[in-house]
Every structure is written in structure tokens, then in C-alpha cells.
Motif scaffolding. Structure first.
Motif, PDB file in Angstrom:
ATOM      1  N   LEU A   1       0.928  -1.200  -0.072  1.00  0.00           N
ATOM      2  CA  LEU A   1       0.141  -0.042  -0.025  1.00  0.00           C
ATOM      3  C   LEU A   1       0.748   1.117  -0.037  1.00  0.00           C
ATOM      4  O   LEU A   1       0.856   2.113  -0.952  1.00  0.00           O
ATOM      5  CB  LEU A   1      -1.079   0.142   1.188  1.00  0.00           C
TER       6      LEU A   1
ATOM      7  N   ALA B   1      -4.604  -0.159  -3.071  1.00  0.00           N
ATOM      8  CA  ALA B   1      -3.950   0.268  -1.841  1.00  0.00           C
ATOM      9  C   ALA B   1      -5.370   0.568  -1.041  1.00  0.00           C
ATOM     10  O   ALA B   1      -5.510   0.333   0.098  1.00  0.00           O
ATOM     11  CB  ALA B   1      -3.377   1.728  -2.193  1.00  0.00           C
TER      12      ALA B   1
ATOM     13  N   ASN C   1       2.701   1.775  -3.281  1.00  0.00           N
ATOM     14  CA  ASN C   1       1.943   2.241  -4.505  1.00  0.00           C
ATOM     15  C   ASN C   1       1.598   3.688  -4.185  1.00  0.00           C
ATOM     16  O   ASN C   1       1.839   4.493  -5.286  1.00  0.00           O
ATOM     17  CB  ASN C   1       0.430   1.586  -4.168  1.00  0.00           C
TER      18      ASN C   1
END
Length: 487
Positions: A363, A457, A366
Motif C-alpha cells: 500500500l 491500496a 503504491n
């Protein structure tokens, strides 16, 4: 009132009302009869007096008395009388001749019963009185008077009683039918209409303001709730289907470019044997990069699909927040120095968290790479992890404080903020959809990437029990905020 209690009460009332009506009718009938009897007696009492005066003669109370000859003049169609000796022998009856009417014997208990009492019967009045002769009982007379007016009104009263009874039962039946229609039939018809409309795919009616509090109201509300749930599920399924179709179409389109490049370079290698070794190695490197790019796109698609499945569960572990997030965010310092970005990192938390480290690292990765893609050269990027009680960093957009404070109540936020062009408000939510990217006007194209980074995400944040949102402004750029629950 609950429907079962209403039905029990209605059945009880329906059973008791006829009984109550019958009792009231019977009481009114008796009252009317007694009042009418008194009125008739007062009206006809004048006709009793001359007959009583004539029958009060002791000489009449002998068998075959010559005085009996005057008695027929006293009798009429409405008045009759009988004369009895003290022993119970009837010596005269106005209903027959002297010989046939005499000699009949009445028991003493019957003869002396109800003396001086006016007996009111359905069709007649009767009165018995004794006759005395020098202190001795000479006989007893009984006068019977026909209730002519009462008998003439029987048919009228019968008509009124029957008509009233019929009207009562019609009103009772109509009232019960109306109440049943209001309580049962109309709600059932409304439910059937809603079911038919739902089966035909029509939109439901506007929810009515008057909500019933009985079982039928509960049933209607439950059906409406079920209908809404089914429609939401259908809409979600249609949305997922369109999303899958879009993903397949987008992935097919994105795979064409590397496939065509691989095909072209592979054909060049196989056909051009005169190419130099360095040139052939360059071709191989291009093929390897395109294969790696294809593997990355397919891997992101697999992760996006797995995170969207309700059956997939992440293996959560408990970590100490300050240590984990300092390690996580500190790993991006070298990347910023290499690309000449000004990166500011702030970790302010002392809480524990249940997380899946690998997915949370994905997450963050990204979000950071998305920020690097949009930040101009020498621009500033901010990374922060702030718990629910700490102050926001100075480099953050101060206007976000009023919105972030309720958003991070009881939770920690991870912020990735970058300088760059603002994202229009209408695109802030759409960029979380798969293969939707912000169009950069100055580049006249899309920013690049697979188009699944922000979607992955957000799904990772949702798997952790949190959420993700974005804010953007021209002065401070764009801030991606991920909310994580605290232990």
C-alpha cells in the motif's frame, strides 16, 4: 396494536355484541310491555268496575241460580269471566251455556292463588277476587280481559324487531368487513402489488409516511428492506461485471504493446543473423523488460482480484507502531535523494496495530510511487503516520485539519502528500476505480502505470478495517490519507 391481539379482540366483540344486543332488545321489550300493560290497565279499569260490582252478588254463587240470566249481558268479545264456589266448583262461565259450564272443579291451590293480583299475560289481563256474604266466603270470580290493542300491534312490533335485527347484523358484518379490509386485505393487496412490481423489475414506490405498527406493517417493511437489499446486490453485481469487463478490456489493451514489442524483437533476432552481439543483447534486454512489465501487470491484477474476494483473509500480526512505521517510511529516503526530491517524514504514534506487513508495505509503495510520478523535479513529498491524539505535521495543508479531525477519530492516519497539479474534485473518488488515472493536461496524456495501484491500496486499507480518501488543492498538491484502526 398487534394484529393477533386485534383479531382476538375483534372476535370477542363479534361474539359478545349479538348477546348484548339481544339482552338489550329483551330488556326494552319487557320494559315496553310493562309500561304498555299499565297504560292498558288504567285505560280499561273503568270497564272492570261495573263487572266487579255485578259479580259481587253472593246469590250468583249457587248452582243453577236464576240470577245467572243477567250475566251474559256483561260478557263481550274482549271480556269473559268465571264464577267458582269456595270448594272449587265452577258455577258459571261466560264462554258457554249454564249446563255445560257448571260442574267443572278447580283445585284449591289453583283457585286461591294470586287473589287480588292483576295478572298480566301476553294476550290477556286476569283478576281474581273473593265474594263475601255476612263474613263468610260465598265464592270467587275471575275476570279475563283480552289485550286487543296489544295483539293488533304485534305484527308491527315484530316487523320492527326483525328489521332492527337485520339492520344490526348488516352493520356488524359491514363493520367487521371494513376493519378486516383495513387491517388485512388492503395491506396484503399492497404487498402483492409490490411483489408483482418487483417481479417485473419496476422501481419501488415512495416509502409512505404512515408506517403501520402491526405484523402487516412489519412484513411490508421487511419486504421493502429485502427489495432494497436485492436491488443493491443486483447493482453491485452489475457494477462488478462491468468492472471485470473493463479490466479485461484494459488489460488486453495494455498487453498488446509489450506483446507486439516482444514479437517484433524476437522476429528481428531470429531473422537477422548478421546482427552484432551487442545489438542482439539489446534486443534481448528489451524483450526481458517487456516480459517483466507483463508479469507485473498480471501480478497486480491477481492481487486486486484476491483483495476483492470475500473469502480472502490476511494473516494479521500485532506490531509496535512507532518502530514499524519508522522502518517502513525510512526506506524511501534513498529513493528521494536519487531522484532529487525533497522528502519529509514524520512518525507520531505510540499505539499497537494489527496489520499484514507485506500488504501494508505494498500500500505504502503504491502511494509513494504514485506521488513520485506526479511530483515535478525538485518538488516536495511528505510522508507521515499520525495517531488520533497527535498534531498534524506543519507541511500538511492546514485547511485539511477541520476535515481530518473527525475522519481520524479513534484511528491513525498514514499521509502521502506531494506537490503538483490539483486533481479536480469530480475525479478524486473515481481515481480509486481500476484503470482510471488522472489526466495531466500539460503532458496531454495519462500519467502511466498499470491503473490498479490506488485500487489495490484502498482494498488493502479496507482489509485492515480502515479506509482511504484523497484531498487536492493547487497550493499544497494532493494528499492520499489511509486510516488504520488503533488497538
Amino acid at each position: 396494536m398487534k394484529l393477533k391481539y386485534w383479531l382476538m379482540l375483534a372476535f370477542l366483540i363479534v361474539m359478545l355484541l349479538p348477546v348484548a344486543a339481544g339482552w338489550a332488545l329483551f330488556s326494552l321489550y319487557n320494559y315496553y310491555e310493562s309500561q304498555r300493560a299499565v297504560a292498558e290497565y288504567v285505560e280499561l279499569s273503568g270497564r272492570f268496575a261495573p263487572i266487579e260490582k255485578a259479580l259481587d252478588n253472593p246469590e250468583l254463587y249457587q248452582l243453577q241460580s236464576p240470577e245467572h240470566q243477567i250475566l251474559p249481558e256483561l260478557a263481550s268479545e274482549q271480556v269473559s269471566f268465571n264464577l267458582y264456589l269456595p270448594s272449587g266448583i265452577r258455577v258459571y262461565s261466560s264462554g258457554g251455556d249454564t249446563w255445560s259450564s257448571s260442574g267443572y272443579t278447580v283445585r284449591s291451590s289453583e283457585l286461591y292463588r294470586n287473589l287480588y293480583n292483576l295478572q298480566i299475560r301476553h294476550r290477556t289481563f286476569s283478576l281474581k277476587k273473593p265474594v263475601w256474604n255476612h263474613g263468610e266466603l260465598a265464592g270467587i270470580y275471575e275476570i279475563t280481559m283480552l289485550r286487543q290493542d296489544w295483539l293488533e300491534g304485534i305484527s308491527i312490533r315484530t316487523t320492527w324487531v326483525v328489521g332492527g335485527a337485520v339492520l344490526f347484523f348488516v352493520l356488524l358484518y359491514g363493520t367487521v368487513l371494513w376493519l378486516l379490509s383495513r387491517k388485512l386485505f388492503f395491506p396484503m393487496r399492497a404487498l402483492m402489488n409490490r411483489m408483482h412490481a418487483f417481479a417485473r423489475g419496476e422501481q419501488p414506490d415512495v416509502v409512505r409516511a404512515n408506517i403501520r405498527n402491526d405484523e402487516m406493517g412489519t412484513l411490508l417493511q421487511q419486504f421493502d428492506a429485502m427489495q432494497q437489499t436485492v436491488r443493491q446486490t443486483q447493482a453491485e453485481v452489475e457494477k462488478q461485471q462491468k468492472e471485470k469487463e473493463m479490466i479485461v478490456a484494459s488489460l488486453s489493451h495494455d498487453l498488446k504493446t509489450p506483446l507486439m514489442s516482444i514479437s517484433a524483437y524476437a522476429e528481428a533476432i531470429s531473422m537477422d543473423n548478421r546482427s552484432e552481439r551487442l545489438e542482439r543483447q539489446e534486443y534481448k534486454d528489451v524483450i526481458a523488460r517487456n516480459v517483466e512489465r507483463m508479469k507485473q501487470m498480471i501480478g497486480e491484477l491477481e492481487m486486486y482480484t484476491a483483495l476483492g474476494s470475500s473469502d480472502s483473509e490476511l494473516a494479521m500480526v500485532e506490531v509496535e507502531g512507532e518502530e514499524f512505521f519508522e522502518m517502513l517510511l525510512g526506506s524511501y529516503g534513498g529513493l528521494a535523494e536519487r531522484d532529487h526530491y525533497n522528502m519529509q517524514v514524520s512518525v507520531r504514534t505510540n499505539h499497537l496495530y494489527r496489520i499484514h506487513p507485506e500488504s501494508l508495505m505494498r500500500l505504502t509503495d503504491n502511494l509513494v510511487h504514485n506521488a513520485l510520478r506526479y511530483t515535478p523535479p525538485e518538488g516536495r513529498i511528505g510522508l507521515a503516520v499520525i495517531d488520533s491524539v497527535e498534531e498534524l505535521p506543519e507541511w500538511m495543508n492546514p485547511l485539511l485539519g477541520a476535515e481530518l479531525d473527525p475522519y481520524r477519530t479513534g484511528a491513525t492516519i498514514m499521509v502521502v502528500q506531494n506537490e503538483g497539479p490539483a486533481i479536480p474534485p469530480e475525479q478524486l473518488e473515481r481515481i480509486f476505480e481500476p484503470y482510471v488515472q488522472y489526466h495531466k493536461q500539460e503532458r496531454h496524456g495519462f500519467a502511466g502505470g498499470s491503473g490498479l495501484g490506488l485500487s489495490i491500496a484502498r482494498r488493502i486499507a479496507l482489509k485492515h478495517g480502515g479506509d482511504m480518501r484523497m484531498w487536492s488543492s493547487e497550493q499544497y498538491g494532493t494528499a492520499a490519507v489511509c486510516r488504520l484502526p488503533e488497538l
